[in-house]
Design an enzyme around this catalytic site. Structure first.
Site, PDB file in Angstrom:
ATOM      1  N   SER A  11       0.852  -1.190   0.000  1.00 26.68           N
ATOM      2  CA  SER A  11       0.000   0.000   0.000  1.00 26.68           C
ATOM      3  C   SER A  11       0.889   1.241   0.000  1.00 26.68           C
ATOM      4  CB  SER A  11      -0.896  -0.003   1.244  1.00 26.68           C
ATOM      5  OG  SER A  11      -1.548   1.242   1.329  1.00 26.68           O
ATOM      6  N   HIS A  36      -1.443  -1.217  -4.173  1.00 28.29           N
ATOM      7  CA  HIS A  36      -2.682  -0.772  -3.543  1.00 28.29           C
ATOM      8  C   HIS A  36      -2.592   0.745  -3.354  1.00 28.29           C
ATOM      9  CE1 HIS A  36      -6.170  -1.375  -0.810  1.00 28.29           C
ATOM     10  NE2 HIS A  36      -5.651  -0.352  -0.153  1.00 28.29           N
ATOM     11  N   ASP A  38      -4.481   4.124  -2.036  1.00 28.69           N
ATOM     12  CA  ASP A  38      -5.557   4.599  -1.163  1.00 28.69           C
ATOM     13  C   ASP A  38      -6.000   6.001  -1.562  1.00 28.69           C
ATOM     14  OD1 ASP A  38      -5.905   2.440   0.756  1.00 28.69           O
ATOM     15  OD2 ASP A  38      -3.833   2.863   1.316  1.00 28.69           O
ATOM     16  N   MET A  40      -8.474   8.900  -0.623  1.00 28.91           N
ATOM     17  CA  MET A  40      -9.305   9.368   0.504  1.00 28.91           C
ATOM     18  C   MET A  40      -9.734  10.812   0.257  1.00 28.91           C
ATOM     19  SD  MET A  40      -7.184   7.934   3.776  1.00 28.91           S
ATOM     20  CE  MET A  40      -6.350   6.348   3.748  1.00 28.91           C
ATOM     21  N   HIS A  69      -8.299   1.764  -3.994  1.00 24.39           N
ATOM     22  CA  HIS A  69      -9.203   1.643  -2.842  1.00 24.39           C
ATOM     23  C   HIS A  69      -9.849   3.000  -2.638  1.00 24.39           C
ATOM     24  CE1 HIS A  69      -9.504   0.688   1.774  1.00 24.39           C
ATOM     25  NE2 HIS A  69     -10.686   0.820   1.192  1.00 24.39           N
ATOM     26  N   MET A  71     -11.891   5.359  -0.869  1.00 27.73           N
ATOM     27  CA  MET A  71     -12.518   5.709   0.411  1.00 27.73           C
ATOM     28  C   MET A  71     -13.118   7.088   0.237  1.00 27.73           C
ATOM     29  SD  MET A  71      -9.529   4.154   2.820  1.00 27.73           S
ATOM     30  CE  MET A  71      -8.387   4.134   1.446  1.00 27.73           C
ATOM     31  N   MET A 140     -11.628  -4.737   5.610  1.00 27.72           N
ATOM     32  CA  MET A 140     -10.783  -3.801   6.359  1.00 27.72           C
ATOM     33  C   MET A 140     -10.485  -4.371   7.738  1.00 27.72           C
ATOM     34  SD  MET A 140     -10.095  -1.160   4.464  1.00 27.72           S
ATOM     35  CE  MET A 140      -9.165  -0.350   5.752  1.00 27.72           C
ATOM     36  N   ASP A 176      -6.902  -5.595   4.462  1.00 27.45           N
ATOM     37  CA  ASP A 176      -6.227  -4.300   4.426  1.00 27.45           C
ATOM     38  C   ASP A 176      -6.276  -3.633   5.795  1.00 27.45           C
ATOM     39  OD1 ASP A 176      -5.150  -1.873   3.677  1.00 27.45           O
ATOM     40  OD2 ASP A 176      -6.928  -1.200   2.580  1.00 27.45           O
TER      41      ASP A 176
HETATM   42  C1  DX5 Z   1      -6.135   2.462   5.554  1.00 29.92           C
HETATM   43  C2  DX5 Z   1      -5.760   2.046   4.170  1.00 29.92           C
HETATM   44  C3  DX5 Z   1      -4.736   1.017   4.091  1.00 29.92           C
HETATM   45  C4  DX5 Z   1      -3.414   1.409   4.691  1.00 29.92           C
HETATM   46  C5  DX5 Z   1      -2.852   0.251   5.409  1.00 29.92           C
HETATM   47  O1  DX5 Z   1      -7.284   3.220   5.513  1.00 29.92           O
HETATM   48  O2  DX5 Z   1      -6.868   1.591   3.460  1.00 29.92           O
HETATM   49  O3  DX5 Z   1      -4.532   0.549   2.764  1.00 29.92           O
HETATM   50  O4  DX5 Z   1      -2.471   1.816   3.743  1.00 29.92           O
HETATM   51  O5  DX5 Z   1      -1.685   0.652   6.010  1.00 29.92           O
HETATM   52  P1  DX5 Z   1      -1.047  -0.241   7.141  1.00 29.92           P
HETATM   53  O6  DX5 Z   1      -0.658  -1.527   6.473  1.00 29.92           O
HETATM   54  O7  DX5 Z   1       0.114   0.565   7.596  1.00 29.92           O
HETATM   55  O8  DX5 Z   1      -2.080  -0.421   8.185  1.00 29.92           O
HETATM   56 ZN    ZN Z   2      -6.431   0.610   1.530  1.00 31.30          ZN
END
Ligand code: DX5
Ligand code: ZN
Length: 224
Positions: A11, A36, A38, A40, A69, A71, A140, A176
């Protein structure tokens, strides 16, 4: 040795955003199966991260599949732009979708793989009538929004529940949040097929070597 059944997905949230190309090259050299990413929006989750221009830039730097991903609130507005930006799979949160079935259908129509994510408090049963429209389920194991949080142990029971509901469907099951080396084996034993790890991989001195370690730990579960 690699197994097509298990994927290691670093990620990028935990990488140095000012040196993403270097981070990508390292995990790619270590044999990462996909990246991956993220996304947000500061509404669905309290944090703001990567948007379309950065996804486009990442796309130009790697051939690895990009697992986006999302969010974000109202993901329907952004499905097409994120596919055009280079997303191979788009994962939306069931909690953010008013019409999940339609959203998944639209992702497939756009030519991407359709993923659906469950927050820690959301039970797998909510997907019972949507599973045929999904290519992957992302469970999650932390509350979304930040990297570096602790893995929630109830994820193990949830995985077993999900696995039973999936039946014979060939679904990618992604985990994740807070995934560290020691979680790989128990997660794979309970049906996880994709291990997403941010800090678990990028806080290591050699993220490429860490990807290899994750794979070995995951494969140890497959080969018993
Ligand atoms: C959190 C993300 C994850 C995050 C995980 O909201 O969706 O993908 O990057 O990071 P770690 O592995 O550090 O928890
Ligand atoms: Zn994620």
């Amino acid at each position: 040795m690699t197994s097509p059944a298990i994927k290691i997905a670093p990620s990028l949230l935990a990488a140095d955003y000012a040196a993403l190309a270097d981070a990508i090259a390292r995990v790619e050299a270590g044999g990462a199966d996909q990246l991956h990413v993220d996304v947000m929006d500061g509404h669905f989750v309290p944090n703001i991260t990567i948007g379309l221009p950065v996804v486009e830039a990442i796309r130009r730097r790697t051939r690895l599949p990009l697992d986006l991903h999302l969010m974000i609130t109202d993901p329907d507005r952004y499905l097409e732009p994120f596919v055009r930006a280079g997303g191979d799979s788009l994962t939306v949160h069931v909690e953010a979708c008013r019409h999940l079935h339609r959203t998944l259908e639209r992702i497939r129509e756009l030519g991407a793989r359709a993923g659906v994510a469950l927050n820690p408090a959301t039970p797998p049963a909510v997907l019972d009538y949507a599973l045929d429209g999904a290519d992957l389920v992302l469970v999650m194991s932390v509350n979304p929004g930040f990297g570096g949080q602790a893995f929630i142990p109830a994820t193990y029971a949830k995985l077993v529940d999900l696995k039973n509901r999936l039946g014979e469907r060939p679904m990618e099951v992604s985990i994740d949040g807070g995934v560290k080396l020691e979680h790989c084996r128990p997660l794979v034993l309970r049906g996880a097929t994709t291990l997403v790890a941010g800090s678990g991989i990028f806080s290591a001195a050699d993220p490429g070597a860490e990807v290899r370690r994750f794979r070995q730990a995951a494969l140890a579960a497959v080969s018993i």
